[in-house]
Design a protein around this motif. Structure first.
Motif, mmCIF file in Angstrom:
data_model
loop_
_atom_site.group_PDB
_atom_site.id
_atom_site.type_symbol
_atom_site.label_atom_id
_atom_site.label_comp_id
_atom_site.label_asym_id
_atom_site.label_seq_id
_atom_site.Cartn_x
_atom_site.Cartn_y
_atom_site.Cartn_z
ATOM 1 N N SER A 102 0.831 -1.194 0.000
ATOM 2 C CA SER A 102 0.000 0.000 0.000
ATOM 3 C C SER A 102 0.869 1.248 0.000
ATOM 4 O O SER A 102 2.071 1.199 0.302
ATOM 5 N N VAL A 103 0.257 2.376 -0.325
ATOM 6 C CA VAL A 103 0.986 3.647 -0.305
ATOM 7 C C VAL A 103 1.511 3.917 1.088
ATOM 8 O O VAL A 103 2.606 4.428 1.281
ATOM 9 N N ARG A 104 0.719 3.547 2.086
ATOM 10 C CA ARG A 104 1.111 3.812 3.469
ATOM 11 C C ARG A 104 2.409 3.090 3.816
ATOM 12 O O ARG A 104 3.326 3.687 4.379
ATOM 13 N N CYS A 105 2.476 1.805 3.466
ATOM 14 C CA CYS A 105 3.690 1.038 3.763
ATOM 15 C C CYS A 105 4.881 1.627 3.005
ATOM 16 O O CYS A 105 5.979 1.728 3.536
ATOM 17 N N ARG A 106 4.658 2.029 1.765
ATOM 18 C CA ARG A 106 5.745 2.599 0.981
ATOM 19 C C ARG A 106 6.238 3.895 1.626
ATOM 20 O O ARG A 106 7.439 4.128 1.766
ATOM 21 N N ASP A 107 5.312 4.741 2.020
ATOM 22 C CA ASP A 107 5.690 6.015 2.635
ATOM 23 C C ASP A 107 6.398 5.804 3.959
ATOM 24 O O ASP A 107 7.355 6.497 4.290
ATOM 25 N N VAL A 108 5.912 4.847 4.748
ATOM 26 C CA VAL A 108 6.542 4.569 6.040
ATOM 27 C C VAL A 108 7.977 4.123 5.834
ATOM 28 O O VAL A 108 8.887 4.566 6.517
ATOM 29 N N ASP A 109 8.178 3.260 4.823
ATOM 30 C CA ASP A 109 9.522 2.764 4.585
ATOM 31 C C ASP A 109 10.440 3.894 4.132
ATOM 32 O O ASP A 109 11.548 4.056 4.619
ATOM 33 N N LEU A 110 9.968 4.705 3.215
ATOM 34 C CA LEU A 110 10.762 5.851 2.757
ATOM 35 C C LEU A 110 11.022 6.812 3.902
ATOM 36 O O LEU A 110 12.103 7.358 4.038
ATOM 37 N N GLY A 111 9.997 7.019 4.744
ATOM 38 C CA GLY A 111 10.139 7.931 5.870
ATOM 39 C C GLY A 111 11.202 7.439 6.829
ATOM 40 O O GLY A 111 12.029 8.212 7.298
ATOM 41 N N ASN A 112 11.200 6.137 7.120
ATOM 42 C CA ASN A 112 12.205 5.576 8.013
ATOM 43 C C ASN A 112 13.597 5.774 7.443
ATOM 44 O O ASN A 112 14.521 6.173 8.139
ATOM 45 N N TRP A 113 13.716 5.496 6.159
ATOM 46 C CA TRP A 113 15.026 5.626 5.511
ATOM 47 C C TRP A 113 15.506 7.073 5.586
ATOM 48 O O TRP A 113 16.625 7.354 5.972
ATOM 49 N N PHE A 114 14.614 8.005 5.246
ATOM 50 C CA PHE A 114 14.995 9.408 5.237
ATOM 51 C C PHE A 114 15.327 9.883 6.646
ATOM 52 O O PHE A 114 16.292 10.596 6.871
#
Ligand code: ZN
Length: 71
Positions: free
Chosen positions: A25-37
């Motif tokens: 989902s978009v949410r999981c993708r954003d969370v992963d990117l957010g963690n990385w950033f």
């Protein structure tokens, strides 16, 4: 496409037609990117010689003092 693809964000099975592959989902993708950033941001703020020249120099001075006092 393998049927057992799992979302790297939450570990759930991935829908074959998911538009957010490899995330479910978009949410999981954003969370992963957010963690990385956020990890990158935290690391760069802990020690960033380009933007924190004074802190960098102070860290060098204090470590040099410790080395001298240790003798
Ligand atoms: Zn997910």
């Amino acid at each position: 496409m393998p049927a057992d693809s799992l979302c790297p964000g939450c570990g759930k099975a991935l829908a074959e037609d998911a538009e957010t592959v490899p995330f479910c989902s978009v949410r999981c993708r954003d969370v992963d990117l957010g963690n990385w950033f956020f990890e990158r941001y935290r690391v760069s703020r802990l020690f960033d010689p380009e933007n924190d020249q004074e802190e960098f120099q102070a860290a060098l001075d204090s470590s040099a003092e410790e080395a001298q006092e240790g003798g």
